[in-house]
Design a protein around this motif. Structure first.
Motif, mmCIF file in Angstrom:
data_model
loop_
_atom_site.group_PDB
_atom_site.id
_atom_site.type_symbol
_atom_site.label_atom_id
_atom_site.label_comp_id
_atom_site.label_asym_id
_atom_site.label_seq_id
_atom_site.Cartn_x
_atom_site.Cartn_y
_atom_site.Cartn_z
ATOM 1 N N LEU A 1 0.852 -1.182 0.000
ATOM 2 C CA LEU A 1 0.000 0.000 0.000
ATOM 3 C C LEU A 1 0.892 1.238 0.000
ATOM 4 O O LEU A 1 1.806 1.352 0.829
ATOM 5 C CB LEU A 1 -0.914 0.028 1.228
ATOM 6 C CG LEU A 1 -2.020 -1.019 1.300
ATOM 7 C CD1 LEU A 1 -2.831 -0.839 2.583
ATOM 8 C CD2 LEU A 1 -2.939 -0.953 0.085
ATOM 9 N N VAL A 2 0.634 2.155 -0.925
ATOM 10 C CA VAL A 2 1.376 3.406 -1.036
ATOM 11 C C VAL A 2 0.502 4.537 -0.513
ATOM 12 O O VAL A 2 -0.620 4.725 -0.992
ATOM 13 C CB VAL A 2 1.766 3.691 -2.500
ATOM 14 C CG1 VAL A 2 2.497 5.029 -2.617
ATOM 15 C CG2 VAL A 2 2.608 2.556 -3.064
ATOM 16 N N HIS A 3 1.000 5.289 0.469
ATOM 17 C CA HIS A 3 0.290 6.440 1.024
ATOM 18 C C HIS A 3 1.035 7.713 0.613
ATOM 19 O O HIS A 3 2.236 7.827 0.852
ATOM 20 C CB HIS A 3 0.251 6.385 2.556
ATOM 21 C CG HIS A 3 -0.377 5.146 3.124
ATOM 22 N ND1 HIS A 3 0.187 3.891 2.977
ATOM 23 C CD2 HIS A 3 -1.502 4.973 3.866
ATOM 24 C CE1 HIS A 3 -0.580 2.992 3.593
ATOM 25 N NE2 HIS A 3 -1.605 3.618 4.140
ATOM 26 N N ASN A 4 0.323 8.654 0.012
ATOM 27 C CA ASN A 4 0.921 9.935 -0.362
ATOM 28 C C ASN A 4 0.784 10.904 0.815
ATOM 29 O O ASN A 4 -0.284 11.454 1.053
ATOM 30 C CB ASN A 4 0.244 10.504 -1.607
ATOM 31 C CG ASN A 4 0.861 11.820 -2.059
ATOM 32 O OD1 ASN A 4 1.804 12.320 -1.452
ATOM 33 N ND2 ASN A 4 0.317 12.384 -3.122
ATOM 34 N N ILE A 5 1.873 11.076 1.574
ATOM 35 C CA ILE A 5 1.876 11.991 2.719
ATOM 36 C C ILE A 5 1.998 13.434 2.225
ATOM 37 O O ILE A 5 1.307 14.333 2.687
ATOM 38 C CB ILE A 5 3.049 11.675 3.671
ATOM 39 C CG1 ILE A 5 3.081 10.184 4.034
ATOM 40 C CG2 ILE A 5 2.963 12.541 4.931
ATOM 41 C CD1 ILE A 5 1.878 9.674 4.757
ATOM 42 N N ALA A 6 2.909 13.641 1.275
ATOM 43 C CA ALA A 6 3.147 14.950 0.655
ATOM 44 C C ALA A 6 3.923 14.672 -0.626
ATOM 45 O O ALA A 6 4.323 13.526 -0.878
ATOM 46 C CB ALA A 6 3.937 15.860 1.595
ATOM 47 N N GLY A 7 4.142 15.697 -1.423
ATOM 48 C CA GLY A 7 4.825 15.492 -2.689
ATOM 49 C C GLY A 7 6.219 14.917 -2.550
ATOM 50 O O GLY A 7 6.725 14.253 -3.463
ATOM 51 N N ASP A 8 6.847 15.153 -1.405
ATOM 52 C CA ASP A 8 8.207 14.654 -1.188
ATOM 53 C C ASP A 8 8.271 13.587 -0.099
ATOM 54 O O ASP A 8 9.335 13.306 0.440
ATOM 55 C CB ASP A 8 9.141 15.812 -0.831
ATOM 56 C CG ASP A 8 8.729 16.523 0.456
ATOM 57 O OD1 ASP A 8 7.637 16.215 0.995
ATOM 58 O OD2 ASP A 8 9.492 17.388 0.921
ATOM 59 N N ARG A 9 7.118 12.955 0.202
ATOM 60 C CA ARG A 9 7.113 11.938 1.255
ATOM 61 C C ARG A 9 6.016 10.904 1.000
ATOM 62 O O ARG A 9 4.835 11.257 0.894
ATOM 63 C CB ARG A 9 6.908 12.594 2.615
ATOM 64 C CG ARG A 9 7.057 11.639 3.777
ATOM 65 C CD ARG A 9 6.868 12.359 5.107
ATOM 66 N NE ARG A 9 6.865 11.436 6.215
ATOM 67 C CZ ARG A 9 6.387 11.711 7.429
ATOM 68 N NH1 ARG A 9 5.879 12.910 7.673
ATOM 69 N NH2 ARG A 9 6.408 10.823 8.388
ATOM 70 N N TYR A 10 6.435 9.652 0.906
ATOM 71 C CA TYR A 10 5.502 8.547 0.696
ATOM 72 C C TYR A 10 5.732 7.490 1.773
ATOM 73 O O TYR A 10 6.864 7.271 2.214
ATOM 74 C CB TYR A 10 5.677 7.946 -0.707
ATOM 75 C CG TYR A 10 5.187 8.887 -1.788
ATOM 76 C CD1 TYR A 10 3.924 8.736 -2.346
ATOM 77 C CD2 TYR A 10 5.969 9.953 -2.207
ATOM 78 C CE1 TYR A 10 3.459 9.617 -3.311
ATOM 79 C CE2 TYR A 10 5.520 10.838 -3.172
ATOM 80 C CZ TYR A 10 4.262 10.666 -3.718
ATOM 81 O OH TYR A 10 3.798 11.547 -4.661
ATOM 82 N N PHE A 11 4.640 6.867 2.176
ATOM 83 C CA PHE A 11 4.648 5.899 3.277
ATOM 84 C C PHE A 11 4.155 4.570 2.707
ATOM 85 O O PHE A 11 3.028 4.481 2.205
ATOM 86 C CB PHE A 11 3.713 6.423 4.370
ATOM 87 C CG PHE A 11 3.486 5.515 5.542
ATOM 88 C CD1 PHE A 11 4.374 5.474 6.607
ATOM 89 C CD2 PHE A 11 2.339 4.721 5.618
ATOM 90 C CE1 PHE A 11 4.135 4.667 7.709
ATOM 91 C CE2 PHE A 11 2.086 3.912 6.715
ATOM 92 C CZ PHE A 11 2.996 3.887 7.764
ATOM 93 N N LEU A 12 5.002 3.542 2.761
ATOM 94 C CA LEU A 12 4.668 2.247 2.184
ATOM 95 C C LEU A 12 4.409 1.234 3.288
ATOM 96 O O LEU A 12 5.223 1.089 4.203
ATOM 97 C CB LEU A 12 5.819 1.746 1.302
ATOM 98 C CG LEU A 12 6.439 2.735 0.319
ATOM 99 C CD1 LEU A 12 7.549 2.054 -0.486
ATOM 100 C CD2 LEU A 12 5.396 3.341 -0.602
ATOM 101 N N CYS A 13 3.295 0.547 3.205
ATOM 102 C CA CYS A 13 3.004 -0.572 4.101
ATOM 103 C C CYS A 13 3.264 -1.848 3.324
ATOM 104 O O CYS A 13 2.658 -2.068 2.266
ATOM 105 C CB CYS A 13 1.567 -0.509 4.599
ATOM 106 S SG CYS A 13 1.124 -1.898 5.680
ATOM 107 N N VAL A 14 4.172 -2.692 3.839
ATOM 108 C CA VAL A 14 4.610 -3.887 3.121
ATOM 109 C C VAL A 14 4.379 -5.128 3.983
ATOM 110 O O VAL A 14 4.177 -5.029 5.195
ATOM 111 C CB VAL A 14 6.097 -3.765 2.721
ATOM 112 C CG1 VAL A 14 6.331 -2.495 1.910
ATOM 113 C CG2 VAL A 14 7.019 -3.769 3.944
ATOM 114 N N ASN A 15 4.435 -6.283 3.350
ATOM 115 C CA ASN A 15 4.178 -7.528 4.070
ATOM 116 C C ASN A 15 5.313 -7.882 5.026
ATOM 117 O O ASN A 15 6.496 -7.638 4.754
ATOM 118 C CB ASN A 15 3.958 -8.669 3.073
ATOM 119 C CG ASN A 15 2.549 -8.655 2.508
ATOM 120 O OD1 ASN A 15 1.567 -8.687 3.255
ATOM 121 N ND2 ASN A 15 2.441 -8.567 1.191
ATOM 122 N N ALA A 16 4.924 -8.492 6.133
ATOM 123 C CA ALA A 16 5.848 -8.739 7.253
ATOM 124 C C ALA A 16 7.104 -9.481 6.836
ATOM 125 O O ALA A 16 8.224 -9.029 7.100
ATOM 126 C CB ALA A 16 5.114 -9.517 8.343
#
Length: 369
Positions: free
Chosen positions: A105-120
């Motif tokens: 899952l890719v979360h767009n926090i801001a144009g210069d910051r992305y938060f990725l949720c990945v499998n354990a």
């Protein structure tokens, strides 16, 4: 000489799960709750009311810098450039040959910051994969898994439960969107996402607040019959919803086109890792595809069982088991592409006997919105 057994990793709520009497299992090197009151009871709680899962074994990777968006776009299959701030996207990380490194899952926090949720079990591998690609971009990676507890609050009463704990208007968060807010006074990322086929939220916050937030959620959901839920119910819920599980429906030798995940592949967005292989596969035609099935004979088609067409081996079960909601034995399997269509009669080898089944489209269960 016997080799020492590697110690299982645990989440910040590990002692809480044990005090609550959870049955614990080794899941990808993590000591995780399989069930508390029982898989069926927990499954039904999520379908009818609300359940809460500790999914802190999942990994988090942050991509930072001027080229954060460009890097994230290059290593994933979906169109990151189309993400609004506060929006989430399901995507694949691929090898050059088109097989899955992971689904994320890719979360767009801001144009210069992305938060990725990945499998354990993939988080170290995912980090290295992205880091290898990062050398050509003005971006840095932060392996942030240790800084987050992740809980999933799922079910028709998930919103009513969580709303008691925050001043933020949760009804305003659209599906696959998130906010950075506060829950019980704790800074929390609140995403309207999930892996159950129900409405709900996945929340991220600092591990030192884990027991407080967990208990507050259980207290808030008490009037709705909330249940703490384990990985057993998580699996039966996602199977009914037809959602892929890494290591089963998707892995290094399976491409998104074979897994019916074409919708997360944007070939027209520009270059990305694995694109050339997918273009070739699309031109040549996919030879195998994922399809759902229901057992018509007596038996359960479980993971890795062989699938037969007219008495000849033709594929395999990627996931299978009983459906508590539908009261049927269901599953997903890979078949030659020409046969991976609904209403195809198949047989599944169960204890050296071929048992009848029929293919069907997925999801098996779809909630009424």
């Amino acid at each position: 000489m016997t080799q020492p057994t590697a110690r299982l990793k645990d989440t910040a709520l590990h002692s809480v799960h044990r005090k609550m009497g959870a049955k614990m299992v080794d899941f990808g090197g993590w000591d995780m709750p399989l069930q508390y009151s029982g898989i069926l009871e927990e499954h039904r709680a999520v379908r009818t009311n609300v359940g809460v899962f500790d999914v802190s074994h999942m990994g988090e990777i942050e991509v930072l810098g001027p080229d954060a968006g460009a890097l994230t776009d290059y290593v994933t299959t979906n169109a990151v450039a189309k993400l609004e701030t506060g929006q989430v996207q399901y995507a694949g990380l691929l090898y050059e040959h088109g097989g899955f490194v992971d689904d994320i899952l890719v979360h767009n926090i801001a144009g210069d910051r992305y938060f990725l949720c990945v499998n354990a079990s993939n988080q170290d591998k995912d980090y290295r994969h992205i880091a290898d690609a990062a050398t050509r971009f003005h971006a840095t990676l932060d392996f942030a898994s240790d800084r987050y507890t992740q809980l999933a609050i799922q079910g028709p009463r998930a919103l009513a439960t969580l709303q008691k704990l925050t001043a933020a208007d949760l009804t305003a968060i659209r599906y696959y969107h998130f906010i950075d807010g506060s829950l019980t006074g704790v800074a929390t990322r609140i995403a309207r996402t999930g892996y159950t086929g129900e409405d709900g939220f996945e929340i991220y916050f600092a591990p030192e607040h884990s027991e407080l937030v967990w208990n507050q959620i259980l207290d808030a959901g008490q009037e709705f019959g909330i249940k703490p839920c384990g990985l057993g119910a998580r699996n039966t819920l996602r199977l009914e919803a037809g959602m892929a599980l890494y290591g089963h429906e998707i892995h290094a030798t399976i491409t998104p086109l074979e897994a019916r995940l074409d919708w997360i592949v944007k070939l027209d967005k520009g270059d990305f890792i694995g694109r050339a292989a997918l273009v070739r596969q699309k031109e040549l035609g996919v030879t195998r595809k994922l399809i759902g099935f229901e057992m018509t004979g007596r038996g359960i088609g479980r993971d890795d069982y062989e699938v037969f067409l007219d008495g000849s081996p033709a594929g395999w079960v990627s996931s299978g088991g009983p459906s508590p909601t539908l009261n049927k034995n269901i599953g997903m399997c890979y078949l030659p592409a020409g046969h991976a269509k609904p209403d195809q009669r198949i047989q599944i080898a169960i204890r050296n006997q071929l048992v009848d089944a029929v293919t069907t489209s997925t999801p098996f269960y779809k909630r009424i919105k």
